[in-house]
Write a protein that holds these residues in place. Structure first.
Motif, PDB file in Angstrom:
ATOM      1  N   GLU A  13       0.839  -1.188   0.000  1.00  0.00           N
ATOM      2  CA  GLU A  13       0.000   0.000   0.000  1.00  0.00           C
ATOM      3  C   GLU A  13       0.878   1.244   0.000  1.00  0.00           C
ATOM      4  N   LEU A  14       0.540   2.189  -0.868  1.00  0.00           N
ATOM      5  CA  LEU A  14       1.206   3.487  -0.915  1.00  0.00           C
ATOM      6  C   LEU A  14       0.180   4.534  -0.487  1.00  0.00           C
ATOM      7  N   VAL A  15       0.576   5.371   0.463  1.00  0.00           N
ATOM      8  CA  VAL A  15      -0.368   6.328   1.040  1.00  0.00           C
ATOM      9  C   VAL A  15       0.210   7.734   0.938  1.00  0.00           C
ATOM     10  N   LEU A  82       3.344  -3.381 -12.071  1.00  0.00           N
ATOM     11  CA  LEU A  82       2.547  -3.199 -10.857  1.00  0.00           C
ATOM     12  C   LEU A  82       1.383  -2.271 -11.179  1.00  0.00           C
ATOM     13  N   TRP A  83       0.190  -2.826 -11.299  1.00  0.00           N
ATOM     14  CA  TRP A  83      -1.013  -2.094 -11.669  1.00  0.00           C
ATOM     15  C   TRP A  83      -1.843  -1.865 -10.411  1.00  0.00           C
ATOM     16  N   LEU A  84      -1.941  -0.609  -9.995  1.00  0.00           N
ATOM     17  CA  LEU A  84      -2.567  -0.267  -8.720  1.00  0.00           C
ATOM     18  C   LEU A  84      -3.838   0.540  -8.914  1.00  0.00           C
ATOM     19  N   ALA A  85      -4.823   0.281  -8.082  1.00  0.00           N
ATOM     20  CA  ALA A  85      -5.994   1.143  -8.004  1.00  0.00           C
ATOM     21  C   ALA A  85      -5.635   2.357  -7.163  1.00  0.00           C
ATOM     22  N   VAL A  86      -6.223   3.482  -7.500  1.00  0.00           N
ATOM     23  CA  VAL A  86      -6.054   4.711  -6.733  1.00  0.00           C
ATOM     24  C   VAL A  86      -7.392   5.031  -6.080  1.00  0.00           C
ATOM     25  N   SER A  87      -7.374   5.163  -4.747  1.00  0.00           N
ATOM     26  CA  SER A  87      -8.613   5.433  -4.014  1.00  0.00           C
ATOM     27  C   SER A  87      -8.548   6.779  -3.316  1.00  0.00           C
ATOM     28  N   LEU A  88      -9.673   7.463  -3.321  1.00  0.00           N
ATOM     29  CA  LEU A  88      -9.852   8.748  -2.649  1.00  0.00           C
ATOM     30  C   LEU A  88     -11.087   8.628  -1.770  1.00  0.00           C
ATOM     31  N   VAL A 202       4.992   3.924   2.472  1.00  0.00           N
ATOM     32  CA  VAL A 202       4.902   2.621   1.808  1.00  0.00           C
ATOM     33  C   VAL A 202       4.781   1.547   2.870  1.00  0.00           C
ATOM     34  N   ASP A 203       3.745   0.735   2.794  1.00  0.00           N
ATOM     35  CA  ASP A 203       3.535  -0.370   3.716  1.00  0.00           C
ATOM     36  C   ASP A 203       3.608  -1.684   2.960  1.00  0.00           C
ATOM     37  N   GLY A 204       4.173  -2.701   3.605  1.00  0.00           N
ATOM     38  CA  GLY A 204       4.173  -4.046   3.049  1.00  0.00           C
ATOM     39  C   GLY A 204       5.222  -4.312   1.998  1.00  0.00           C
ATOM     40  N   LEU A 205       6.279  -3.492   1.922  1.00  0.00           N
ATOM     41  CA  LEU A 205       7.262  -3.641   0.847  1.00  0.00           C
ATOM     42  C   LEU A 205       8.183  -4.839   1.039  1.00  0.00           C
ATOM     43  N   ASP A 206       8.675  -5.053   2.254  1.00  0.00           N
ATOM     44  CA  ASP A 206       9.735  -6.041   2.456  1.00  0.00           C
ATOM     45  C   ASP A 206       9.392  -7.413   1.883  1.00  0.00           C
ATOM     46  N   ALA A 207       8.185  -7.876   2.122  1.00  0.00           N
ATOM     47  CA  ALA A 207       7.798  -9.205   1.637  1.00  0.00           C
ATOM     48  C   ALA A 207       7.697  -9.255   0.127  1.00  0.00           C
ATOM     49  N   CYS A 208       7.564  -8.095  -0.526  1.00  0.00           N
ATOM     50  CA  CYS A 208       7.391  -8.043  -1.982  1.00  0.00           C
ATOM     51  C   CYS A 208       8.701  -7.973  -2.748  1.00  0.00           C
ATOM     52  N   LEU A 209       9.815  -7.604  -2.098  1.00  0.00           N
ATOM     53  CA  LEU A 209      11.061  -7.342  -2.811  1.00  0.00           C
ATOM     54  C   LEU A 209      11.490  -8.478  -3.748  1.00  0.00           C
ATOM     55  N   PRO A 210      11.413  -9.756  -3.331  1.00  0.00           N
ATOM     56  CA  PRO A 210      11.818 -10.812  -4.261  1.00  0.00           C
ATOM     57  C   PRO A 210      11.015 -10.836  -5.557  1.00  0.00           C
TER      58      PRO A 210
END
Length: 218
Positions: A13-15, A82-88, A202-210
């Motif tokens: 998640e990117l905030v 990396l295709w992300l939804a953008v929420s407001l 940025v949340d949750g990055l470490d597990a995604c790096l590989p």
């Protein structure tokens, strides 16, 4: 999005001050498809090289769904998107994409995005691009980010200039049967740092790096 141990991108998640960027769940993806079907640009122009918005609303909606599923199905450490939804305020308003080819070696990313027409002109395009640029440079260790826009797309070019991109040559494409000039743009790490003005978490990055071809302790 339900968290998946074998697909940690679901927890990424990117905030920013106004926005949340995240992998969409099924309901959010369906909402994005409907948003695209309702229109993301003036129908009199075509800002995309691939004219995915040219078509009946149901066709455009299905293209969004198929494109999103395709990015997940084709993902590899050497070639990812990396295709992300953008929420407001809890509602999806568009999508922001960040792609890399042989990123672990080249350290270069490409961006692309769209917003529902009702959300244009509010600075949201700048904010969501700033989010993925922070993710790329600060999170993944990118050296360059590239983008492009047709020379008549003042809004997109304005976002790039505001964020520090420099001109990087031109290309010519056939768009709706006519010649269209695409302005290439490039942003290096130094210019990104100079033009940073939006706070990003940025949340949750470490597990995604590989998944990005990077060691877990990058």
């Amino acid at each position: 999005m339900v968290e998946m141990r074998h697909w940690p991108l679901t927890s990424l998640e990117l905030v920013t001050p106004r926005l949340r960027l995240h992998v969409p769940d099924a309901a959010q993806l369906d909402a994005l498809a409907g948003l695209a079907a309702a229109g993301v640009h003036d129908p009199g122009v075509q800002p995309f090289t691939v004219g995915w918005t040219d078509g009946e609303p149901d066709v455009v909606a299905r293209r969004v769904l198929q494109y999103a599923w395709g990015t997940w199905a084709r993902w590899s450490e050497q070639d990812w998107s990396l295709w992300l939804a953008v929420s407001l305020d809890g509602a999806v308003i568009g999508s922001q994409e960040l792609s890399g080819h042989e990123f672990a070696v080249r350290r270069e990313v490409t961006t692309g995005s769209w917003l529902g027409r009702g959300f244009h002109g509010k600075g949201l395009g700048t904010e969501m691009r700033a989010a993925v640029l922070h993710f790329a440079f600060a999170g993944l260790g990118a050296r360059h980010a590239v983008s492009g826009a047709y020379v008549d797309n003042a809004a997109s070019l304005g976002v790039s200039r505001k964020l520090g991109y420099r001109d990087d040559g031109v290309e010519h494409h056939a768009v709706r049967g006519t010649d269209a000039t695409l302005q290439r743009l490039r942003l290096n790490r130094e210019d990104w740092e100079t033009h940073r003005s939006i706070d990003v978490r940025v949340d949750g990055l470490d597990a995604c790096l590989p998944l990005f071809g990077l060691p877990a302790d990058e």
